[in-house]
Design a protein around this motif. Structure first.
Motif, PDB file in Angstrom:
ATOM      1  N   ASP A  95       0.799  -1.237   0.000  1.00  0.00           N
ATOM      2  CA  ASP A  95       0.000   0.000   0.000  1.00  0.00           C
ATOM      3  C   ASP A  95       0.830   1.285   0.000  1.00  0.00           C
ATOM      4  N   HIS A  96       2.073   1.230   0.506  1.00  0.00           N
ATOM      5  CA  HIS A  96       2.822   2.474   0.726  1.00  0.00           C
ATOM      6  C   HIS A  96       3.570   2.977  -0.508  1.00  0.00           C
ATOM      7  N   LEU A  97       3.793   2.098  -1.486  1.00  0.00           N
ATOM      8  CA  LEU A  97       4.711   2.458  -2.569  1.00  0.00           C
ATOM      9  C   LEU A  97       4.006   2.956  -3.835  1.00  0.00           C
ATOM     10  N   GLY A 139      -5.635  -2.711  -1.177  1.00  0.00           N
ATOM     11  CA  GLY A 139      -6.089  -1.814  -0.117  1.00  0.00           C
ATOM     12  C   GLY A 139      -5.013  -1.476   0.882  1.00  0.00           C
ATOM     13  N   ILE A 140      -5.390  -0.621   1.811  1.00  0.00           N
ATOM     14  CA  ILE A 140      -4.463  -0.150   2.836  1.00  0.00           C
ATOM     15  C   ILE A 140      -4.499  -1.122   4.016  1.00  0.00           C
ATOM     16  N   ILE A 141      -3.351  -1.450   4.513  1.00  0.00           N
ATOM     17  CA  ILE A 141      -3.176  -2.479   5.547  1.00  0.00           C
ATOM     18  C   ILE A 141      -4.280  -2.466   6.616  1.00  0.00           C
ATOM     19  N   HIS A 142      -4.570  -1.291   7.195  1.00  0.00           N
ATOM     20  CA  HIS A 142      -5.459  -1.281   8.362  1.00  0.00           C
ATOM     21  C   HIS A 142      -6.918  -1.505   7.990  1.00  0.00           C
ATOM     22  N   GLN A 143      -7.303  -1.022   6.808  1.00  0.00           N
ATOM     23  CA  GLN A 143      -8.672  -1.256   6.362  1.00  0.00           C
ATOM     24  C   GLN A 143      -8.843  -2.738   6.009  1.00  0.00           C
ATOM     25  N   THR A 159       3.619  -3.818  11.557  1.00  0.00           N
ATOM     26  CA  THR A 159       4.786  -2.952  11.353  1.00  0.00           C
ATOM     27  C   THR A 159       4.349  -1.618  10.748  1.00  0.00           C
ATOM     28  N   ASP A 160       3.427  -0.972  11.444  1.00  0.00           N
ATOM     29  CA  ASP A 160       2.959   0.345  11.029  1.00  0.00           C
ATOM     30  C   ASP A 160       2.287   0.993  12.235  1.00  0.00           C
ATOM     31  N   SER A 161       2.488   2.306  12.381  1.00  0.00           N
ATOM     32  CA  SER A 161       2.024   2.932  13.625  1.00  0.00           C
ATOM     33  C   SER A 161       0.512   3.046  13.754  1.00  0.00           C
ATOM     34  N   HIS A 162      -0.232   2.871  12.647  1.00  0.00           N
ATOM     35  CA  HIS A 162      -1.692   2.949  12.783  1.00  0.00           C
ATOM     36  C   HIS A 162      -2.371   1.589  12.878  1.00  0.00           C
ATOM     37  N   THR A 163      -1.574   0.577  13.224  1.00  0.00           N
ATOM     38  CA  THR A 163      -2.107  -0.763  13.486  1.00  0.00           C
ATOM     39  C   THR A 163      -3.276  -0.734  14.488  1.00  0.00           C
ATOM     40  N   GLY A 357     -10.691   9.879   2.523  1.00  0.00           N
ATOM     41  CA  GLY A 357     -10.304   8.469   2.451  1.00  0.00           C
ATOM     42  C   GLY A 357      -9.137   8.177   3.361  1.00  0.00           C
ATOM     43  N   SER A 358      -8.251   7.294   2.946  1.00  0.00           N
ATOM     44  CA  SER A 358      -7.091   6.768   3.688  1.00  0.00           C
ATOM     45  C   SER A 358      -7.540   5.690   4.665  1.00  0.00           C
ATOM     46  N   CYS A 359      -6.574   5.107   5.375  1.00  0.00           N
ATOM     47  CA  CYS A 359      -6.918   4.034   6.311  1.00  0.00           C
ATOM     48  C   CYS A 359      -7.774   4.561   7.447  1.00  0.00           C
ATOM     49  N   THR A 360      -7.750   5.873   7.669  1.00  0.00           N
ATOM     50  CA  THR A 360      -8.461   6.454   8.812  1.00  0.00           C
ATOM     51  C   THR A 360      -9.951   6.608   8.536  1.00  0.00           C
ATOM     52  N   ALA A 421      -4.776   2.875  -1.751  1.00  0.00           N
ATOM     53  CA  ALA A 421      -3.402   2.855  -1.229  1.00  0.00           C
ATOM     54  C   ALA A 421      -3.158   4.116  -0.396  1.00  0.00           C
ATOM     55  N   CYS A 422      -1.979   4.225   0.178  1.00  0.00           N
ATOM     56  CA  CYS A 422      -1.696   5.349   1.088  1.00  0.00           C
ATOM     57  C   CYS A 422      -1.594   6.684   0.335  1.00  0.00           C
ATOM     58  N   GLY A 423      -0.918   6.687  -0.799  1.00  0.00           N
ATOM     59  CA  GLY A 423      -0.846   7.881  -1.647  1.00  0.00           C
ATOM     60  C   GLY A 423      -0.475   9.147  -0.883  1.00  0.00           C
ATOM     61  N   PRO A 424      -1.315  10.209  -1.000  1.00  0.00           N
ATOM     62  CA  PRO A 424      -0.951  11.501  -0.416  1.00  0.00           C
ATOM     63  C   PRO A 424      -0.776  11.458   1.101  1.00  0.00           C
ATOM     64  N   CYS A 425      -1.336  10.448   1.750  1.00  0.00           N
ATOM     65  CA  CYS A 425      -1.212  10.390   3.215  1.00  0.00           C
ATOM     66  C   CYS A 425       0.237  10.200   3.649  1.00  0.00           C
ATOM     67  N   ILE A 426       1.045   9.545   2.792  1.00  0.00           N
ATOM     68  CA  ILE A 426       2.450   9.296   3.174  1.00  0.00           C
ATOM     69  C   ILE A 426       3.405  10.066   2.262  1.00  0.00           C
ATOM     70  N   GLY A 427       2.866  11.124   1.625  1.00  0.00           N
ATOM     71  CA  GLY A 427       3.731  11.934   0.771  1.00  0.00           C
ATOM     72  C   GLY A 427       3.924  11.355  -0.617  1.00  0.00           C
ATOM     73  N   PHE A 446      -7.320  12.406   6.754  1.00  0.00           N
ATOM     74  CA  PHE A 446      -6.280  11.470   7.171  1.00  0.00           C
ATOM     75  C   PHE A 446      -6.027  11.635   8.683  1.00  0.00           C
ATOM     76  N   ASN A 447      -4.866  11.161   9.140  1.00  0.00           N
ATOM     77  CA  ASN A 447      -4.609  11.214  10.579  1.00  0.00           C
ATOM     78  C   ASN A 447      -3.450  12.151  10.938  1.00  0.00           C
ATOM     79  N   ARG A 448      -2.436  12.224  10.105  1.00  0.00           N
ATOM     80  CA  ARG A 448      -1.247  13.024  10.453  1.00  0.00           C
ATOM     81  C   ARG A 448      -1.184  14.264   9.580  1.00  0.00           C
ATOM     82  N   LYS A 452       5.284  18.928   5.713  1.00  0.00           N
ATOM     83  CA  LYS A 452       5.815  18.160   4.587  1.00  0.00           C
ATOM     84  C   LYS A 452       5.193  16.768   4.430  1.00  0.00           C
ATOM     85  N   ARG A 453       4.320  16.367   5.352  1.00  0.00           N
ATOM     86  CA  ARG A 453       3.816  14.981   5.342  1.00  0.00           C
ATOM     87  C   ARG A 453       3.142  14.628   4.000  1.00  0.00           C
ATOM     88  N   ASN A 454       2.314  15.530   3.490  1.00  0.00           N
ATOM     89  CA  ASN A 454       1.524  15.166   2.323  1.00  0.00           C
ATOM     90  C   ASN A 454       2.209  15.460   0.989  1.00  0.00           C
TER      91      ASN A 454
HETATM   92 FE1  SF4 Z   1      -1.103   4.520   4.849  1.00  0.00          FE
HETATM   93 FE2  SF4 Z   1      -1.543   6.925   5.837  1.00  0.00          FE
HETATM   94 FE3  SF4 Z   1      -2.760   4.866   6.851  1.00  0.00          FE
HETATM   95 FE4  SF4 Z   1      -0.155   5.129   7.242  1.00  0.00          FE
HETATM   96  S1  SF4 Z   1      -1.725   6.490   7.993  1.00  0.00           S
HETATM   97  S2  SF4 Z   1      -1.233   3.246   6.652  1.00  0.00           S
HETATM   98  S3  SF4 Z   1       0.454   6.057   5.323  1.00  0.00           S
HETATM   99  S4  SF4 Z   1      -3.025   5.635   4.784  1.00  0.00           S
END
Ligand code: SF4
Length: 753
Positions: A95-97, A139-143, A159-163, A357-360, A421-427, A446-448, A452-454
């Motif tokens: 999802d991140h790449l 899809g995004i890991i957490h969803q 292995t991701d902080s929004h687990t 959107g995003s995982c959040t 996918a994560c897209g703009p949420c992870i830059g 999103f959450n963060r 420079k994040r986006n």
């Molecule tokens: Fe992806 Fe953003 Fe969710 Fe992290 S917070 S998993 S970068 S969508």
């Protein structure tokens, strides 16, 4: 079927007995958090009343999930452990790449070709080791975890902080570094400081423009980005039960923004309905059978102050929407005060892009409510002033909202649907004005929202809100707007006002999907994992050399780091992300952010062989080329920040033998031990001041290296004078074995032989 029913059944069967024993041993009622933690104790940890925030305890998580950026090094390490299969069910999520640029289809195609090598590696390694593989676009890991794997009462690491998103389905789900994932996948225990527990009582019911996102935005304002550190946040009360399961997921997801270890809700009807809707009726029924164990004891919720470390109460009836930011997720402003605050603070009032959107926030409910606002814009003939993007969290959600004519509404208003996918949420966002570093405002669901994040622009003011609020603000295109009170002028010149959002919590016709994008692990499969030696993104790991049984002598100082030295200073992120699977290449960022004590410069240190100054990685490589071990000296809390194992693997790869500091951040200290580096602390903190440029070190008596026994460090200065300082360590007997074997992975491999 992606989920493992037998695993869940076995967890529940054991849970009943373990919770009864725990209640008897502790002689008091239990929070839900304690029920899950104490029923997941590893065999090496006894059942007792652990001191919250103090005691370290070993646990046995039920699952592991990894996203593609972190999975690379985790799997490369797992390959070193000599195991045929993972010991617990595990998944990889691509999802991140994926970079967002032209829209879902083209972006996905481009990512599949740019990252082909990484995806091929992850997919073949997943097949070989029995790991579930979710392809790019799935899809995004957490969803995906929420839709397929999370279950009430379970415990997982990711292995991701929004687990913690999986806490929306009643799970203790914790974000960790890759090395921790490797431990659990190889069958070892996983260590955590027994957390404090913050109780958040929700009363009343959401109404009007308010959504679950506003609960966590308000909580972030109360607790700040540090308020949850070392704690699990447990939500309870009738208000909690009134929230949809995916709304609960949003709240738990963003618990990461208050530093919480994780957040969770107890099992209720909303979870039952979500499990049933996502094709897991059998799990819903099973959870219902065990429902008394899947929530905190009633005595706890009747008298929360007696059982939680902190209690917060929020009345959902009176909650109003919040908009948090810019630059930090805890700067919470209620909608009623936002326009005035934006003007007073001089934030750029023109809002250029709205991103939902995003995982959040990409549940069916989120998309439906945001679409109801977009539909009003069409019906009332109001134009969207801001650009608009939608990032679905999974292919299942995307397919379903497309089928139900929700996604097309956004396309009709000129919005762009991005990949799942994560897209703009992870830059990962090729924003059209990326070269233009002007001040501007964007609003996301999103959450963060750190600088420079986006989009990489430090002057982009990122605001975080619910999807429906982001959509309304995108119509207005301005920050000095309040959809509850203000009118807009439509294409006919009429004044019109938006009505509050509406939308179903779950799809009335059920979820549907043509291709989930999941590749199940197969029982018997023989795959060779081929990593090209020419690759600059992946590199097979070579086991680190075991300790040679001799004292370490004549080790030059590599760097004496001054002040704060976090894992970001040791192994920078940003552009280095792409090398996360290539230890040699990523080692070119070793300590480039650390400040050299002697000249106060970064990445400019003395090479003791040549006497000249060079970058940290170059000097370390020179020592390595000459088979010389070196020493890093650090200040207080060395290695704080993330649990990134690269910060320990890189120095080991470049021949650092010893890290000697005033104090360590605990996770980094453990990571150093795992990689076979000697991690020592000055017994006398002021001995840090004795270290001079050009010093050489000797650690003698290592054949008597033992738990609790300090180590003598002899320092020889350039004028040939020498002195001995005492260094402490925290190695237990197992960790000493890691040191002798050269790494924890070598040790595991040896005992497997
Ligand atoms: Fe992806 Fe953003 Fe969710 Fe992290 S917070 S998993 S970068 S969508």
């Amino acid at each position: 079927m992606a989920f493992d029913f037998d695993l869940i059944q076995s967890v529940y069967k054991q849970m009943a007995t373990k919770i009864t024993n725990a209640r008897e041993t502790l002689n008091r009622p239990l929070t839900y958090t304690e029920k899950i933690l104490l029923s997941h104790l590893h065999g090496t940890s006894e059942l007792k009343n652990y001191t919250r925030g103090i005691d370290y305890v070993n646990f046995s998580p039920d699952r592991v999930a990894m996203q593609d950026a972190t999975a690379q090094m985790a799997i490369l390490q797992f390959m070193q452990a000599g195991r045929d299969k993972v010991a617990v069910p595990s998944t990889v999520h691509c999802d991140h790449l994926i970079q967002a640029k032209e829209g879902a289809k083209k972006d996905l195609q481009r990512a599949e070709s740019t990252n082909k090598e990484v995806y091929d590696f992850l997919s073949s390694a997943s097949q070989k080791y029995g790991i579930g593989f979710w392809k790019p676009g799935a899809g995004i890991i957490h969803q995906v975890v929420l839709e397929n794997y999370a279950f009430p009462g379970g415990m997982m690491i990711g292995t991701d902080s929004h687990t913690p998103n999986a806490g929306g389905l009643g799970m203790v789900a914790i974000g960790v570094g890759g090395a921790d994932a490797v431990d659990v996948m190889t069958g070892l225990s996983w260590e955590l400081k027994f957390p404090k527990v913050i109780g958040i009582k929700l009363t009343g019911k959401l109404n009007g423009w308010c959504s679950a996102k506003d609960v966590i935005l308000k909580v972030a304002g109360i607790l700040t980005v540090k308020g949850g550190t070392g704690s699990i946040v447990e939500y309870f009360g009738e208000g909690a039960q009134s929230l949809s399961c995916t709304g609960k997921g949003t709240i738990c997801n963003m618990g990461a923004e208050i530093g919480a270890t994780t957040s969770l809700f107890g099992f209720d009807n909303q979870m039952y309905d979500y499990l049933s809707a996502t094709d897991r009726k059998s799990v819903a029924e099973l959870a219902y059978q065990y429902k008394d164990h899947l929530t905190g004891d009633q005595e706890v919720y009747d008298n929360p102050e007696a059982y939680f470390d902190q209690v917060i109460e929020i009345d959902l009836n009176n909650l109003e929407p919040y908009i948090n930011g810019p630059f930090t997720p805890d700067l919470a402003t209620p909608l009623s005060q936002f326009a005035e605050t934006a003007k007073a603070k001089g934030w750029p009032l023109n809002m250029e892009v709205g991103l939902i959107g995003s995982c959040t926030n990409s549940s069916y409910e989120d998309i439906a409510r945001a679409a109801s606002i977009a539909q009003q814009a069409l019906d009332k003939k109001i134009e969207f002033k801001a650009d608009f993007t939608v990032t679905p969290g999974s292919e299942q959600v995307r397919y379903t909202v497309d089928r139900d004519n929700l996604l097309p509404v956004f396309e009709k208003i000129g919005g762009t649907v991005l990949s799942n996918a994560c897209g703009p949420c992870i830059g990962q966002w090729a924003r059209h004005n990326a070269e233009n570093l002007e001040e501007n405002s964007i609003m996301t669901s999103f959450n963060r929202n750190f600088a420079k994040r986006n989009d990489g622009n430090p002057k982009t003011h990122g605001f975080v809100a619910s999807p429906e609020i982001v959509t309304a603000f995108s119509i207005a295109g301005r920050l000095d707007f309040n959809p509850i009170t203000d009118t807009l002028i439509n294409k006919d010149g009429q004044e019109v006002q938006l009505d509050p959002p509406t939308g179903d919590t779950l799809p009335p016709r059920g979820f549907n999907v043509e291709d989930l994008g999941f590749v199940a692990p197969q029982e018997h499969i023989n795959i060779n994992i081929i990593i090209s030696p020419e690759s600059d993104r992946l590199q097979e790991l070579t086991p680190f050399k075991p300790w040679d049984g001799k004292d370490m002598v004549d080790l030059p100082l590599l760097i004496k780091a001054k002040g704060k030295c976090t894992t970001d200073h040791i192994s920078m992120a940003g552009p280095w992300l792409k090398y996360r699977g290539h230890l040699d290449n990523i080692s070119n960022n070793l300590l480039i952010g650390a400040v050299n004590f002697f000249n106060e410069e970064t990445n400019h240190i003395k090479n003791q062989i040549t006497g000249t100054y060079d970058t940290v990685p170059s000097v370390a490589r020179d020592y390595k080329a000459n088979s010389i071990l070196s020493v890093i000296v650090g200040d207080e809390n060395y290695g704080e920040g993330s649990s990134r194992e690269h910060a320990a693997m890189e120095p080991r790869h470049l021949n650092v033998g010893v890290v000697l500091v005033r104090s360590f951040a605990r996770i980094h200290e453990t990571n150093l031990k795992k990689q076979g580096i000697l991690a020592l602390t000055f017994a006398n903190h002021s001995d840090y001041d004795k270290i001079l440029e050009g010093d050489r070190f000797a650690i003698k008596g290592l054949d008597h290296f033992a738990t609790g026994k300090p180590v003598q460090v002899e320092i020889t200065h350039q004028d040939n004078s020498s002195e001995v300082v005492v260094a402490n360590h925290t190695y237990n007997s197992l960790q000493i074995e890691w040191f002798k074997a050269g790494s924890c992975l070598n040790y595991i491999k040896n005992i497997n032989k």
